[in-house]
Design an enzyme around this catalytic site. Structure first.
Site, short mmCIF file in Angstrom:
data_model
loop_
_atom_site.label_atom_id
_atom_site.label_comp_id
_atom_site.label_asym_id
_atom_site.label_seq_id
_atom_site.Cartn_x
_atom_site.Cartn_y
_atom_site.Cartn_z
CG ASP A 102 30.97 39.94 43.44
OD1 ASP A 102 31.63 39.94 42.33
OD2 ASP A 102 30.38 38.84 43.89
CD1 TRP A 153 34.19 38.76 39.35
CD2 TRP A 153 32.94 39.58 37.68
NE1 TRP A 153 32.87 38.75 40.01
CE2 TRP A 153 31.95 39.23 38.86
CE3 TRP A 153 32.40 40.11 36.67
CZ2 TRP A 153 30.74 39.80 39.03
CZ3 TRP A 153 30.80 40.58 36.87
CH2 TRP A 153 30.19 40.24 37.89
N GLY A 154 38.62 40.64 36.82
CA GLY A 154 39.72 40.87 35.94
C GLY A 154 39.55 42.07 35.02
CG ASP A 190 32.27 33.52 40.04
OD1 ASP A 190 32.77 34.59 40.14
OD2 ASP A 190 31.14 33.28 40.61
C1 GLA Z 1 30.20 36.48 42.13
C2 GLA Z 1 31.55 36.21 42.59
C3 GLA Z 1 31.60 35.06 43.39
C4 GLA Z 1 30.44 35.32 44.55
C5 GLA Z 1 29.26 35.18 43.86
C6 GLA Z 1 28.09 35.59 45.06
O1 GLA Z 1 29.85 35.57 41.21
O2 GLA Z 1 32.59 36.25 41.91
O3 GLA Z 1 32.76 34.81 43.87
O4 GLA Z 1 30.74 36.06 45.48
O5 GLA Z 1 29.38 36.54 43.11
O6 GLA Z 1 26.93 35.90 44.37
#
Ligand code: GLA
Length: 382
Positions: free
Chosen positions: A126, A161-162, A183
């Site tokens: 992440d 996230w891009g 998300d």
């Molecule tokens: C981020 C990720 C999610 C998830 C959460 C966990 O927001 O994008 O997919 O893994 O963290 O905290």
């Protein structure tokens, strides 16, 4: 080869958030095996954020929360492997995970060694709490190398996230899938927006590395961590699953599959859609000229000489969509027609197909709001 086709599995986050434990994971594993999900292709069982204690141990190693996982993670890994499935865990490129647990920034090699000792086959990585002074590409490359250094086959699921257009470089630093958006939540607007944002970027998909447009919310119906007051309808879930399949995205289920309704279970197990997703050529979708992001019409070439054809209506009113076949490279005077079989997506007929007929010059079909129609197609000489 890792990720020869889009990875398939299940992840804890969408439904369970921080509320994870060994019992729930093992029950899910049993359900995956006993209820046909494993046979359908779902293989990675992934524990997302919140599996840790707040501090590393005296050697600097991450420590599994003993209340949530009383037998430790190796036990979970061994159980999953004993069922013929694969095990995924989670860490983060920043200094803390999104939920504030210790994370792998500047601990990449140490953590990779720990993960390999546990026996993981998949790491979701992440992007929270990533220092401004640090380099995005370099830190994903570093964890990719750290995983390689363990000698174990580990699918690297990069989740930034891009940021920095990962569709242009994540493949080159060894990732097998990469999150390209923020998300998902369990609303129609959330995933329709993801489709609009990523439809042009799915063309980077090919064996070894795929655009991850996030875990599925299919079947959540308002239950779980990423749910909101208004959830999705069955038709909307069918649209979500159909796009994920058609576009060659990874299929990571996010609902509580121990408790999923019959319609969504059949949707998640739909072999016709999964066959498109897992087609060995892994060709990206082609969006027909002149069609928009609200009403995309797309084809996707398949390995057996056939192709799939999709009509999506992402807007709020029913609509007739028209596809002139010359825009798909099929001219009337060619003497070639298209023989179509529809993959039915209504709740009462999910899992069935129906012969639609042979068309030569164009197609005009009604598509309900927030839904789609998908066909398998082959060319025939008339
Ligand atoms: C981020 C990720 C999610 C998830 C959460 C966990 O927001 O994008 O997919 O893994 O963290 O905290």
């Amino acid at each position: 080869m890792i990720a020869r086709t889009p990875p398939m599995g299940w992840n804890t986050w969408n439904t369970f958030g921080a509320d994870i434990n060994e019992k729930m994971i093992l029950e899910t594993v049993d359900t995956i095996v006993e209820q046909g999900y494993k046979d359908a292709g779902y293989e990675y069982i992934v524990i997302d954020d919140c599996w840790l204690l707040m501090d590393r141990d005296e050697n600097g190693d991450l420590v599994t929360d003993p209340e949530k996982f009383p037998h430790g993670m190796k036990y979970v890994a061994d159980y999953i492997h004993s069922k013929g499935l694969k095990f995924g865990m989670y860490s983060c490129a920043g200094v803390r995970t999104c939920q504030g647990f210790p994370s792998s920034y500047d601990h990449e090699y140490q953590d990779a060694r720990l993960f390999a000792r546990i026996g993981i086959d998949f790491l979701k990585y992440d992007y929270c709490n990533f220092p401004n002074y640090a380099n995005n590409k370099n830190r994903y490359l570093t964890m990719s190398m750290a995983l390689k250094s363990t000698g174990r086959d580990i699918l690297f699921s990069a989740c930034n996230w891009g940021k920095g257009e990962p569709w242009n470089w994540m493949r080159s630093i060894g990732a097998h899938m990469y999150r390209s958006t923020g998300d998902i939540i369990d609303t129609y607007e959330s995933f329709a927006n993801i489709i609009r944002l990523q439809i042009d970027n799915m063309n980077a998909n090919s064996p070894g590395c795929f655009n991850d447009i996030d875990m599925l919310t299919v079947g959540m119906y308002g239950k779980g961590h990423v749910s909101r007051e208004s959830s999705c309808t069955f038709d909307e879930y069918a649209t979500q699953f159909a796009f994920w399949c058609f576009s060659g995205a990874p299929l990571m289920m996010g609902c509580d599959i121990r408790d999923v309704d019959d319609g969504c279970k059949k949707l998640l197990l739909n072999k016709h859609l999964i066959a498109i997703n897992q087609d060995l050529e892994c060709r990206p979708l082609y969006q027909a000229n002149g069609t928009t992001k609200d009403y995309p019409i797309m084809i996707r070439f398949l390995e057996n000489g056939e192709f799939a054809l999709a009509f999506f209506n992402l807007k709020d009113a029913d609509r007739t969509l028209e596809m002139p076949f010359p825009d798909l490279g099929i001219q009337y005077h060619s003497g070639v027609g298209v023989d179509l079989t529809e993959i039915l997506l209504t709740e009462d007929r999910i899992g069935e197909t129906e012969h639609f007929g042979i068309r030569r010059d164009d197609m005009r079909i009604r598509v309900k709001a927030h839904s789609c129609r998908i066909f398998r197609a082959k060319l025939v000489t008339l």
